[in-house]
Design a protein around this motif. Structure first.
Motif, PDB file in Angstrom:
ATOM      1  N   ALA A 331       6.806 -13.690  -3.447  1.00 42.84           N
ATOM      2  CA  ALA A 331       6.946 -15.127  -3.696  1.00 42.84           C
ATOM      3  C   ALA A 331       6.931 -15.927  -2.404  1.00 42.84           C
ATOM      4  CB  ALA A 331       8.240 -15.382  -4.465  1.00 42.84           C
ATOM      5  N   ALA A 332       7.421 -15.326  -1.320  1.00 47.58           N
ATOM      6  CA  ALA A 332       7.450 -16.008  -0.023  1.00 47.58           C
ATOM      7  C   ALA A 332       6.104 -15.976   0.681  1.00 47.58           C
ATOM      8  CB  ALA A 332       8.515 -15.382   0.872  1.00 47.58           C
ATOM      9  N   GLY A 333       5.143 -15.245   0.126  1.00 45.23           N
ATOM     10  CA  GLY A 333       3.818 -15.178   0.725  1.00 45.23           C
ATOM     11  C   GLY A 333       3.627 -14.062   1.721  1.00 45.23           C
ATOM     12  N   VAL A 334       4.542 -13.089   1.754  1.00 41.92           N
ATOM     13  CA  VAL A 334       4.392 -11.939   2.645  1.00 41.92           C
ATOM     14  C   VAL A 334       3.441 -10.937   1.998  1.00 41.92           C
ATOM     15  CG1 VAL A 334       5.552 -10.013   3.796  1.00 41.92           C
ATOM     16  CG2 VAL A 334       6.710 -12.225   3.595  1.00 41.92           C
ATOM     17  N   ASN A 335       2.415 -10.519   2.717  1.00 42.70           N
ATOM     18  CA  ASN A 335       1.519  -9.493   2.193  1.00 42.70           C
ATOM     19  C   ASN A 335       2.225  -8.150   2.210  1.00 42.70           C
ATOM     20  OD1 ASN A 335      -1.043  -8.353   1.304  1.00 42.70           O
ATOM     21  ND2 ASN A 335      -1.138  -7.432   3.336  1.00 42.70           N
ATOM     22  N   ILE A 336       2.208  -7.457   1.080  1.00 40.85           N
ATOM     23  CA  ILE A 336       2.850  -6.147   0.959  1.00 40.85           C
ATOM     24  C   ILE A 336       1.781  -5.093   0.745  1.00 40.85           C
ATOM     25  CG2 ILE A 336       4.568  -4.761  -0.236  1.00 40.85           C
ATOM     26  CD1 ILE A 336       5.760  -7.396  -1.296  1.00 40.85           C
ATOM     27  N   ALA A 337       1.737  -4.127   1.652  1.00 35.34           N
ATOM     28  CA  ALA A 337       0.904  -2.942   1.503  1.00 35.34           C
ATOM     29  C   ALA A 337       1.821  -1.772   1.178  1.00 35.34           C
ATOM     30  CB  ALA A 337       0.110  -2.690   2.777  1.00 35.34           C
ATOM     31  N   MET A 338       1.247  -0.609   0.930  1.00 32.36           N
ATOM     32  CA  MET A 338       2.053   0.549   0.549  1.00 32.36           C
ATOM     33  C   MET A 338       1.852   1.705   1.518  1.00 32.36           C
ATOM     34  SD  MET A 338       3.733  -0.413  -2.157  1.00 32.36           S
ATOM     35  CE  MET A 338       4.404   1.182  -2.648  1.00 32.36           C
ATOM     36  N   GLY A 339       2.885   2.549   1.603  1.00 33.80           N
ATOM     37  CA  GLY A 339       2.818   3.784   2.381  1.00 33.80           C
ATOM     38  C   GLY A 339       3.564   4.874   1.644  1.00 33.80           C
ATOM     39  N   THR A 340       3.251   6.124   1.946  1.00 35.29           N
ATOM     40  CA  THR A 340       3.967   7.248   1.345  1.00 35.29           C
ATOM     41  C   THR A 340       5.038   7.787   2.294  1.00 35.29           C
ATOM     42  OG1 THR A 340       2.168   8.713   2.045  1.00 35.29           O
ATOM     43  CG2 THR A 340       2.121   7.910  -0.228  1.00 35.29           C
ATOM     44  N   ASP A 341       4.671   8.097   3.537  1.00 35.54           N
ATOM     45  CA  ASP A 341       5.631   8.397   4.605  1.00 35.54           C
ATOM     46  C   ASP A 341       6.546   9.574   4.331  1.00 35.54           C
ATOM     47  OD1 ASP A 341       6.726   8.015   7.120  1.00 35.54           O
ATOM     48  OD2 ASP A 341       8.214   6.571   6.436  1.00 35.54           O
ATOM     49  N   THR A 342       6.206  10.433   3.389  1.00 38.35           N
ATOM     50  CA  THR A 342       7.045  11.584   3.110  1.00 38.35           C
ATOM     51  C   THR A 342       6.259  12.545   2.235  1.00 38.35           C
ATOM     52  OG1 THR A 342       9.226  12.294   2.299  1.00 38.35           O
ATOM     53  CG2 THR A 342       8.096  10.602   1.026  1.00 38.35           C
ATOM     54  N   ALA A 343       6.815  13.712   2.036  1.00 38.46           N
ATOM     55  CA  ALA A 343       6.225  14.670   1.105  1.00 38.46           C
ATOM     56  C   ALA A 343       6.975  14.587  -0.226  1.00 38.46           C
ATOM     57  CB  ALA A 343       6.309  16.089   1.679  1.00 38.46           C
TER      58      ALA A 343
END
Length: 494
Positions: A331-343
């Motif tokens: 809602a604030a306009g921050v772009n959110i991408a994704m990561g896994t960073d673990t097994a």
């Protein structure tokens, strides 16, 4: 014709039409679900997405009850054998080998893997990413078991592994100007060596210049200073200047934990995002995992300067952290991408956990939708990288596709395919992956890499690493004391 008719590890010649019950294609206003649709790829790009293609094709493949989606973009992709698994039930970190003790530093940190082992673990990790529908990755590895930073040689091997397996990567050796050291039980202090950090940056920049654009653009440069509390102002200023010059993104882990917050307050009297804002370094070039300890002011700074947050809900949730919250950032306009960073590097599992944590954070079921989570793993990553040709299925986009099998018993009953997959919470239904038009994974196999043999090698390598944990754990207790079993263990010798 079936997928089995295509040669694994190669780009099929001519036009290939892939038909499926569902296709997630890019429309004029955003992603849209197409039922009983067809995707046509030619070379490295998408030619068509929609109804039956009227032109000539070399082959048609009917995938049946499946979803053809843009491949996932993982901007914090595990590229080693995950040591955070050891910390799930073993805390605090300073007592469990997660922070170097002063005695280990005095003795001299050393590499705990051989060059061949470092090269193997990245190739093994890259193959696992493909198994989970990930087509673009920005790899991350722990420096806890390293002598200091990552090496040019291992990243030469990593780039070659990506080319061999057919994975799009954003790469660059990790470097740092310092690290946290345990000087007494529970007491953590920064140890800085700025010249060593500058030397690591120079090597990373030379690596990026040499590899950027290799493999017809499959390899891209990335500047990866380790964690914000391990960096100095001159190192970061020089990093961003070089990244600007070379047109590469910068990934910097920040606003991610209590240790960092305390170190930043001690060194700079502010939070990490505030520190970078003072230096004028916040920009759309910056990719910032994890934001689980970001203040409202930190997030406002991210939004104002176009910084992308990389959300890794599974690893954060394992240690009691969560993004507060996905809905608020969006809602604030921050772009959110994704990561896994673990097994496991399972993006669908991360999307499921992310959906749950977002709703828990706001205590309401409409805090975020399955569609919004899926979009973060595709278009969100593309926006973070400044790529309009990734994260979408549309004419002219790169042919980076993931095929998810909806006929799997665990996916019954199937409703909306996106909701079904996120509720199912497993990437194990990934049937095939195309990267730049190349069939990089099919039915759990990648070209030229024996996953069963690699699994055994990975376990042997990891066991060797664990055996060395006493060297870098406060007080040097035996492994059995550092990592006791979940229940009392008896060897019955059956």
């Amino acid at each position: 014709m079936t997928l089995a008719a295509l040669t694994l590890g190669q780009r099929p010649p001519g036009r290939t039409a892939l038909r499926a019950d569902w296709v997630l294609a890019q429309g004029a206003t955003g992603p849209r679900l197409l039922k009983n649709a067809e995707v046509v790829i030619e070379g490295a790009t998408v030619l068509h997405a929609g109804g039956r293609f009227p032109g000539e094709v070399a082959r048609r493949i009917d995938l049946g009850p499946a979803l053809i989606s843009p491949g996932f973009i993982d901007l914090d992709a595990l590229s080693d054998l995950d040591t955070t698994l050891l910390a799930i039930d073993h805390q605090p970190g300073w007592a469990k080998g997660r922070v170097w003790p002063q005695s280990y530093v005095a003795r001299g940190p050393y590499e705990m893997y051989s060059p061949d082992e470092l090269a193997f673990q990245k190739k093994f990790a890259f193959a696992q990413l493909l198994l989970n529908g990930i087509t673009t990755a920005a790899p991350i590895a722990s420096l806890f078991y390293r002598a200091w930073g990552e090496t040019v040689a291992e990243f030469d091997a990593a780039a070659q592994a990506a080319l061999d397996l057919g994975l799009r990567v954003y790469l660059g050796p990790g470097y740092r100007a310092g690290g946290m050291v345990c000087t007494a039980p529970g007491v953590l202090m920064p140890l800085l060596d700025e010249p060593r950090g500058m030397a690591g940056l120079a090597e990373a920049a030379a690596w990026v210049r040499r590899w950027h654009g290799a493999g017809d653009g499959l390899i891209h440069g990335l500047f990866a200073p380790d964690r914000v509390e391990t960096c100095t102002e001159p190192l970061l200023r020089r990093t961003f200047a070089m990244a600007e010059d070379l047109g590469a993104p910068v990934r910097l882990h920040m606003a991610q934990g209590l240790m960092e917050r305390e170190a930043m307050a001690l060194q700079h009297g502010c939070t990490a995002p505030e520190w970078l804002a003072r230096m004028g370094l916040l920009s759309p070039r910056l990719i910032a995992p994890h934001a689980t300890h970001a203040t409202a002011q930190d997030l406002a700074l991210y939004a104002a300067h176009g910084v992308s947050v990389v959300h890794c809900p599974l690893v954060s949730g394992r240690f009691g952290g969560l993004l507060d919250s996905f809905g608020k950032l969006h809602a604030a306009g921050v772009n959110i991408a994704m990561g896994t960073d673990t097994a496991p590097p399972d993006m669908i599992l991360n999307l499921s956990v992310g959906l749950i944590l977002a709703r828990v954070a706001e205590r309401r079921p409409d805090a975020v939708s399955s569609a919004r989570m899926w979009e973060a793993a595709t278009l969100g990553g593309a926006r973070a990288l400044g790529r309009e040709d990734l994260g979408r299925i549309a004419p002219g986009a790169r042919a980076d596709l993931a095929v998810f099998d909806l006929s799997d018993p665990y996916m019954a009953p199937t409703i909306d395919p996106i909701t079904t997959l996120i509720a199912g919470a497993s990437g194990r239904v990934t049937r095939a992956v195309f990267v730049d038009g190349r069939l990089s994974m099919r039915d759990g196999k990648v070209a030229g890499f024996d996953m069963a043999a690699a699994r055994l090698q990975a376990q042997t390598q990891f066991d060797g690493l664990v055996a060395n944990y006493p060297d870098r754990t406060w007080g040097h207790p035996p492994v059995a004391e550092i990592f006791p079993p979940s229940f009392p263990m008896e060897d019955c010798d059956a």
